[in-house]
Design an enzyme around this catalytic site. Structure first.
Site, PDB file in Angstrom:
ATOM      1  N   ASN A  94       0.748  -1.168   0.070  1.00 24.29           N
ATOM      2  CA  ASN A  94       0.128  -0.036  -0.014  1.00 24.29           C
ATOM      3  C   ASN A  94       0.956   1.289   0.068  1.00 24.29           C
ATOM      4  O   ASN A  94       2.021   1.097   0.392  1.00 24.29           O
ATOM      5  CB  ASN A  94      -0.892   0.124   1.298  1.00 24.29           C
ATOM      6  CG  ASN A  94      -2.232  -0.797   1.010  1.00 24.29           C
ATOM      7  OD1 ASN A  94      -2.549  -1.148  -0.178  1.00 24.29           O
ATOM      8  ND2 ASN A  94      -2.776  -1.261   2.043  1.00 24.29           N
ATOM      9  N   HIS A  95       0.115   2.226  -0.494  1.00 23.92           N
ATOM     10  CA  HIS A  95       0.689   3.689  -0.399  1.00 23.92           C
ATOM     11  C   HIS A  95      -0.136   4.423   0.482  1.00 23.92           C
ATOM     12  O   HIS A  95      -1.420   4.216   0.408  1.00 23.92           O
ATOM     13  CB  HIS A  95       1.058   4.256  -1.785  1.00 23.92           C
ATOM     14  CG  HIS A  95       1.980   3.725  -2.640  1.00 23.92           C
ATOM     15  ND1 HIS A  95       2.508   4.388  -3.713  1.00 23.92           N
ATOM     16  CD2 HIS A  95       2.464   2.454  -2.770  1.00 23.92           C
ATOM     17  CE1 HIS A  95       3.491   3.539  -4.346  1.00 23.92           C
ATOM     18  NE2 HIS A  95       3.118   2.213  -3.901  1.00 23.92           N
ATOM     19  N   ARG A  96       0.328   5.458   1.127  1.00 20.47           N
ATOM     20  CA  ARG A  96      -0.584   6.534   1.767  1.00 20.47           C
ATOM     21  C   ARG A  96      -1.009   7.481   0.634  1.00 20.47           C
ATOM     22  O   ARG A  96      -0.485   7.721  -0.334  1.00 20.47           O
ATOM     23  CB  ARG A  96       0.405   7.439   2.717  1.00 20.47           C
ATOM     24  CG  ARG A  96      -0.483   8.359   3.448  1.00 20.47           C
ATOM     25  CD  ARG A  96       0.176   9.164   4.415  1.00 20.47           C
ATOM     26  NE  ARG A  96      -0.641   9.932   5.008  1.00 20.47           N
ATOM     27  CZ  ARG A  96      -0.020  10.945   5.922  1.00 20.47           C
ATOM     28  NH1 ARG A  96       0.993  10.956   6.413  1.00 20.47           N
ATOM     29  NH2 ARG A  96      -0.959  11.889   6.585  1.00 20.47           N
ATOM     30  N   SER A 102       0.635  10.216  -3.489  1.00 20.13           N
ATOM     31  CA  SER A 102       0.809   8.924  -3.169  1.00 20.13           C
ATOM     32  C   SER A 102       2.137   8.446  -3.390  1.00 20.13           C
ATOM     33  O   SER A 102       2.592   7.296  -3.289  1.00 20.13           O
ATOM     34  CB  SER A 102      -0.443   7.778  -3.697  1.00 20.13           C
ATOM     35  OG  SER A 102       0.045   8.037  -5.149  1.00 20.13           O
TER      36      SER A 102
END
Length: 222
Positions: A94-96, A102
């Protein structure tokens, strides 16, 4: 070619449990517990995976974003069947994305999880027992798939899947339940996957033939 002689069911720590008619071991199918050594990857007895081109590292092949330092875990139960091309996309992929970008700046700096570009730790991905994953299925971070489910080829699965569901498509949807609720509960209570392997193979006809009365009768005494 003469048929192979009868054999005992292979032990759960057998790396290559399939013996071909010529007597050689099929390198493209493995009992995962024997070949995966990863602190965040937990797998039950007799769960196998297959690949047309056997990888050097089965753990990385199946879960390429699950790193030794990952905060999440991939937990797979017993007797699961994982076809070629299945990928578990765990939470470290996942990325923020709640801010303006992102982009994972921390990946290219110091990998410090406290940096503002790193997302919070994600959930574990949890798979029950006796789940069949069709070729090319993708399992997204935090999926929780119940025992006895069938994941169709190419399905992209997220969220919680109840036990004994048939799931297909992208995004995956529950096509139908394999059995009525009473039978599902009975199978979860019987939990044949926890029996000794000798009792399981002795009950093969009941398990594969869908005879719940015979399966109950075959249950070992506790």
């Amino acid at each position: 070619m003469a048929p192979l002689p009868p054999r005992d069911f292979p032990a759960a720590d057998t790396a290559h449990p399939v013996i071909l008619p010529d007597g050689t071991h099929h390198k493209g199918t493995v009992f995962l517990r024997a070949v995966v050594d990863h602190p965040q990857f937990q797998v039950g007895a007799y769960t196998y995976a297959s690949a047309h081109q056997p990888p050097a590292d089965w753990g990385h092949h199946l879960a390429p974003y699950l790193f030794p330092q990952s905060p999440e875990r991939l937990i797979i139960g017993k007797f699961c069947q994982i076809a070629d091309g299945v990928t578990f996309i765990t939470a470290s992929a996942n990325h923020r994305y709640d801010g303006f970008s992102s982009f994972p700046f921390a990946v290219f700096l110091d990998m410090d999880r406290k940096r503002p570009s790193m997302p919070d730790a994600g959930p574990d991905t949890v798979i029950g027992h006796d789940v069949w994953f069709g070729a090319g299925a993708k399992i997204l971070p935090g999926a929780n798939i119940g025992s006895g489910s069938i994941i169709g080829a190419g399905a992209v699965v997220a969220g919680t899947i109840p036990p004994y569901s048939i799931v297909t498509g992208n995004p995956a949807r529950i096509t139908r339940q394999r059995f009525d609720p009473q039978t599902v509960q009975a199978l979860l209570d019987i939990a044949w996957w926890d029996w000794p392997i000798e009792a399981i193979t002795a009950a093969e006809a009941a398990i594969c033939g869908g005879d719940i009365a015979a399966l109950r009768a075959a249950a070992p005494l506790k």
